[in-house]
Scaffold this motif. Structure first.
Motif, PDB file in Angstrom:
ATOM      1  N   ALA A   1       2.699  -9.309  -7.416  1.00 60.97           N
ATOM      2  CA  ALA A   1       3.788  -8.477  -7.934  1.00 60.97           C
ATOM      3  C   ALA A   1       3.291  -7.058  -8.230  1.00 60.97           C
ATOM      4  CB  ALA A   1       4.387  -9.107  -9.189  1.00 60.97           C
ATOM      5  N   ILE A   2       2.138  -6.971  -8.856  1.00 63.80           N
ATOM      6  CA  ILE A   2       1.573  -5.661  -9.163  1.00 63.80           C
ATOM      7  C   ILE A   2       1.223  -4.932  -7.865  1.00 63.80           C
ATOM      8  CG2 ILE A   2      -0.428  -4.499 -10.187  1.00 63.80           C
ATOM      9  CD1 ILE A   2      -0.310  -6.739 -12.373  1.00 63.80           C
ATOM     10  N   GLY A   3       0.659  -5.660  -6.903  1.00 62.79           N
ATOM     11  CA  GLY A   3       0.342  -5.061  -5.603  1.00 62.79           C
ATOM     12  C   GLY A   3       1.584  -4.503  -4.929  1.00 62.79           C
ATOM     13  N   ALA A   4       2.679  -5.251  -5.009  1.00 68.17           N
ATOM     14  CA  ALA A   4       3.934  -4.781  -4.405  1.00 68.17           C
ATOM     15  C   ALA A   4       4.424  -3.509  -5.093  1.00 68.17           C
ATOM     16  CB  ALA A   4       4.994  -5.877  -4.480  1.00 68.17           C
ATOM     17  N   ILE A   5       4.319  -3.463  -6.396  1.00 68.04           N
ATOM     18  CA  ILE A   5       4.726  -2.269  -7.142  1.00 68.04           C
ATOM     19  C   ILE A   5       3.827  -1.091  -6.771  1.00 68.04           C
ATOM     20  CG2 ILE A   5       4.800  -1.245  -9.464  1.00 68.04           C
ATOM     21  CD1 ILE A   5       5.731  -4.075 -10.415  1.00 68.04           C
TER      22      ILE A   5
ATOM     23  N   LEU B   1       2.664  -0.376  -4.032  1.00 67.54           N
ATOM     24  CA  LEU B   1       2.978   0.174  -2.710  1.00 67.54           C
ATOM     25  C   LEU B   1       3.926   1.369  -2.793  1.00 67.54           C
ATOM     26  CD1 LEU B   1       3.367  -3.100  -0.624  1.00 67.54           C
ATOM     27  CD2 LEU B   1       1.503  -1.424  -0.502  1.00 67.54           C
ATOM     28  N   LYS B   2       4.490   1.615  -3.967  1.00 60.66           N
ATOM     29  CA  LYS B   2       5.365   2.771  -4.156  1.00 60.66           C
ATOM     30  C   LYS B   2       4.506   4.041  -4.146  1.00 60.66           C
ATOM     31  CE  LYS B   2       8.612   4.905  -7.289  1.00 60.66           C
ATOM     32  NZ  LYS B   2       9.158   4.946  -8.627  1.00 60.66           N
ATOM     33  N   PRO B   3       4.823   4.975  -3.258  1.00 58.41           N
ATOM     34  CA  PRO B   3       4.020   6.208  -3.178  1.00 58.41           C
ATOM     35  C   PRO B   3       4.019   6.960  -4.515  1.00 58.41           C
ATOM     36  CG  PRO B   3       5.540   6.062  -1.327  1.00 58.41           C
ATOM     37  CD  PRO B   3       5.905   4.964  -2.278  1.00 58.41           C
ATOM     38  N   GLY B   4       2.830   7.368  -4.927  1.00 58.52           N
ATOM     39  CA  GLY B   4       2.704   8.184  -6.128  1.00 58.52           C
ATOM     40  C   GLY B   4       2.750   7.447  -7.447  1.00 58.52           C
ATOM     41  N   TRP B   5       2.751   6.125  -7.440  1.00 57.90           N
ATOM     42  CA  TRP B   5       2.845   5.374  -8.696  1.00 57.90           C
ATOM     43  C   TRP B   5       1.717   5.729  -9.658  1.00 57.90           C
ATOM     44  CZ3 TRP B   5      -0.949   2.362 -10.746  1.00 57.90           C
ATOM     45  CH2 TRP B   5      -1.972   1.944  -9.892  1.00 57.90           C
ATOM     46  N   MET B   6       0.570   6.072  -9.103  1.00 62.42           N
ATOM     47  CA  MET B   6      -0.611   6.298  -9.927  1.00 62.42           C
ATOM     48  C   MET B   6      -0.649   7.681 -10.573  1.00 62.42           C
ATOM     49  SD  MET B   6      -4.195   4.828  -8.533  1.00 62.42           S
ATOM     50  CE  MET B   6      -5.241   6.235  -8.597  1.00 62.42           C
ATOM     51  N   LEU B   7       0.192   8.583 -10.091  1.00 61.33           N
ATOM     52  CA  LEU B   7       0.160   9.955 -10.593  1.00 61.33           C
ATOM     53  C   LEU B   7       0.376  10.031 -12.101  1.00 61.33           C
ATOM     54  CD1 LEU B   7       2.056  11.701  -7.673  1.00 61.33           C
ATOM     55  CD2 LEU B   7      -0.365  12.007  -8.285  1.00 61.33           C
ATOM     56  N   ARG B   8       1.218   9.184 -12.638  1.00 56.17           N
ATOM     57  CA  ARG B   8       1.498   9.259 -14.081  1.00 56.17           C
ATOM     58  C   ARG B   8       0.322   8.817 -14.947  1.00 56.17           C
ATOM     59  NH1 ARG B   8       5.494   5.009 -16.649  1.00 56.17           N
ATOM     60  NH2 ARG B   8       3.994   3.369 -16.896  1.00 56.17           N
ATOM     61  N   TYR B   9      -0.647   8.140 -14.347  1.00 55.77           N
ATOM     62  CA  TYR B   9      -1.812   7.673 -15.092  1.00 55.77           C
ATOM     63  C   TYR B   9      -2.995   8.645 -15.006  1.00 55.77           C
ATOM     64  CZ  TYR B   9       0.728   3.285 -15.098  1.00 55.77           C
ATOM     65  OH  TYR B   9       1.690   2.327 -15.273  1.00 55.77           O
ATOM     66  N   MET B  10      -2.852   9.661 -14.212  1.00 52.72           N
ATOM     67  CA  MET B  10      -3.953  10.595 -13.958  1.00 52.72           C
ATOM     68  C   MET B  10      -3.857  11.827 -14.849  1.00 52.72           C
ATOM     69  SD  MET B  10      -5.917   9.491 -11.518  1.00 52.72           S
ATOM     70  CE  MET B  10      -5.757   7.764 -11.906  1.00 52.72           C
ATOM     71  N   PRO B  11      -5.026  12.394 -15.193  1.00 54.21           N
ATOM     72  CA  PRO B  11      -5.019  13.661 -15.935  1.00 54.21           C
ATOM     73  C   PRO B  11      -4.417  14.766 -15.064  1.00 54.21           C
ATOM     74  CG  PRO B  11      -7.222  12.672 -15.873  1.00 54.21           C
ATOM     75  CD  PRO B  11      -6.355  11.868 -14.972  1.00 54.21           C
ATOM     76  N   ALA B  12      -3.932  15.803 -15.702  1.00 54.16           N
ATOM     77  CA  ALA B  12      -3.278  16.907 -14.996  1.00 54.16           C
ATOM     78  C   ALA B  12      -4.189  17.534 -13.948  1.00 54.16           C
ATOM     79  CB  ALA B  12      -2.820  17.966 -15.997  1.00 54.16           C
ATOM     80  N   ARG B  13      -5.459  17.649 -14.242  1.00 53.66           N
ATOM     81  CA  ARG B  13      -6.389  18.260 -13.279  1.00 53.66           C
ATOM     82  C   ARG B  13      -6.391  17.475 -11.965  1.00 53.66           C
ATOM     83  NH1 ARG B  13     -12.295  20.471 -14.395  1.00 53.66           N
ATOM     84  NH2 ARG B  13     -11.109  22.371 -14.483  1.00 53.66           N
TER      85      ARG B  13
ATOM     86  N   GLY C   1      -3.697   4.813  -4.667  1.00 56.14           N
ATOM     87  CA  GLY C   1      -2.671   3.849  -5.088  1.00 56.14           C
ATOM     88  C   GLY C   1      -2.486   2.744  -4.064  1.00 56.14           C
ATOM     89  N   TYR C   2      -2.509   3.111  -2.787  1.00 60.49           N
ATOM     90  CA  TYR C   2      -2.408   2.101  -1.723  1.00 60.49           C
ATOM     91  C   TYR C   2      -3.654   1.213  -1.690  1.00 60.49           C
ATOM     92  CZ  TYR C   2       1.641   4.637   0.077  1.00 60.49           C
ATOM     93  OH  TYR C   2       2.869   5.242   0.216  1.00 60.49           O
ATOM     94  N   ALA C   3      -4.815   1.810  -1.920  1.00 63.24           N
ATOM     95  CA  ALA C   3      -6.054   1.027  -1.950  1.00 63.24           C
ATOM     96  C   ALA C   3      -6.011   0.007  -3.094  1.00 63.24           C
ATOM     97  CB  ALA C   3      -7.255   1.950  -2.096  1.00 63.24           C
ATOM     98  N   TRP C   4      -5.458   0.418  -4.237  1.00 60.07           N
ATOM     99  CA  TRP C   4      -5.313  -0.511  -5.354  1.00 60.07           C
ATOM    100  C   TRP C   4      -4.359  -1.653  -4.994  1.00 60.07           C
ATOM    101  CZ3 TRP C   4      -7.988  -1.360  -9.646  1.00 60.07           C
ATOM    102  CH2 TRP C   4      -8.875  -0.378 -10.089  1.00 60.07           C
ATOM    103  N   ALA C   5      -3.300  -1.347  -4.268  1.00 60.34           N
ATOM    104  CA  ALA C   5      -2.362  -2.391  -3.839  1.00 60.34           C
ATOM    105  C   ALA C   5      -3.081  -3.418  -2.971  1.00 60.34           C
ATOM    106  CB  ALA C   5      -1.185  -1.773  -3.077  1.00 60.34           C
ATOM    107  N   VAL C   6      -3.884  -2.939  -2.029  1.00 57.95           N
ATOM    108  CA  VAL C   6      -4.646  -3.856  -1.163  1.00 57.95           C
ATOM    109  C   VAL C   6      -5.577  -4.719  -2.007  1.00 57.95           C
ATOM    110  CG1 VAL C   6      -6.423  -3.963   0.640  1.00 57.95           C
ATOM    111  CG2 VAL C   6      -4.480  -2.409   0.892  1.00 57.95           C
ATOM    112  N   LEU C   7      -6.255  -4.101  -2.975  1.00 55.06           N
ATOM    113  CA  LEU C   7      -7.150  -4.857  -3.856  1.00 55.06           C
ATOM    114  C   LEU C   7      -6.384  -5.959  -4.597  1.00 55.06           C
ATOM    115  CD1 LEU C   7      -9.918  -5.324  -5.180  1.00 55.06           C
ATOM    116  CD2 LEU C   7      -9.255  -3.621  -6.905  1.00 55.06           C
ATOM    117  N   MET C   8      -5.191  -5.637  -5.093  1.00 54.29           N
ATOM    118  CA  MET C   8      -4.398  -6.643  -5.808  1.00 54.29           C
ATOM    119  C   MET C   8      -4.021  -7.812  -4.899  1.00 54.29           C
ATOM    120  SD  MET C   8      -4.224  -5.739  -8.929  1.00 54.29           S
ATOM    121  CE  MET C   8      -5.747  -4.835  -8.852  1.00 54.29           C
TER     122      MET C   8
END
Length: 184
Positions: free
Chosen positions: A90-94, A96-108, A121-128
C-alpha cells in the motif's frame, strides 16, 4: 527528521507490539491479541486528542483487526505475519505518486534538485514492493523467528541503508550544483 521517525513508529506500532510480545512470551495468541488491542487503543487515543487520522491509519487498523482475528481463530500466524507486506504494498503504491517525497524534504533540497527527489520517490516505491514480497515469502514459511528477524532487521535495515544512500547522493548533487551555480 524526528517527526518522520515518530510517524513511522506510530504506523508500525501494532507490528512492534506483536513482535516484542511474541519474542518475550512465544505466545502467538497473546501477541496478536495485544497488537490488535494496541492498534484500537492508538486510534481511540488519537481521536480523543483531536488528531486527524489519515486513510492509512484506518486501513492499517482494519488490517490488524481482520488479519489478527483470522490468526486468533485459526491459530495460524501467517495471517498476521502478512500484515507488514500489505502495508508495504500500500505504501509502495502511494509512493508511485510523482513528487510525494517533496513535502518531507528541506527547502534546499526541493529548490535545488526536485527532479532527483521525484526519482528517489520511485526508488522508495520499488523498495517497498521488494520488501513486501520478501515479507510474504518469509511469512509463508511460518517460521516466526525468521519473520521477526526479517521485519525487524532486514526490512528496517534496508530502509536505513536506502535513507543513508539517498542522503549522501543528495548532498553530493546539491553541493555540485551549488558550486556550479557559484562559478557561473
Amino acid at each position: 527528521m524526528k517527526d518522520v521517525f515518530a510517524r513511522l513508529a506510530s504506523d508500525f506500532l501494532s507490528t512492534i507490539v506483536f513482535l516484542v510480545i511474541y519474542l518475550v512470551t512465544d505466545n502467538i495468541i497473546l501477541a496478536t491479541s495485544l497488537a490488535v488491542a494496541g492498534a484500537i487503543a492508538q486510534v481511540i487515543y488519537a481521536r480523543v486528542k483531536g488528531k486527524a487520522l489519515g486513510y492509512m491509519t484506518y486501513a492499517s487498523l482494519a488490517l490488524v483487526i481482520v488479519l489478527g482475528t483470522a490468526t486468533i481463530l485459526t491459530q495460524d500466524p501467517r495471517f498476521v505475519l502478512a500484515k507488514p507486506s500489505i502495508a508495504h504494498f500500500a505504501i509502495g503504491a502511494i509512493m508511485l505518486k510523482p513528487g510525494w517525497m517533496l513535502r518531507y524534504m528541506p527547502a534546499r533540497v526541493t529548490d535545488v534538485i526536485p527532479e532527483y527527489v521525484t526519482a528517489a520517490g520511485y526508488a522508495w516505491a520499488v523498495l517497498m514492493f521488494v520488501l513486501g514480497a520478501g515479507t510474504i515469502a518469509v511469512a509463508w514459511t511460518g517460521d516466526l523467528k525468521l519473520w521477526a528477524f526479517y521485519v525487524s532487521v532486514v526490512a528496517v535495515g534496508a530502509k536505513i541503508v536506502a535513507f543513508a544512500i539517498q542522503y549522501v547522493i543528495f548532498r553530493i548533487i546539491i553541493t555540485s550544483r551549488l558550486r556550479a551555480a557559484a562559478r557561473a
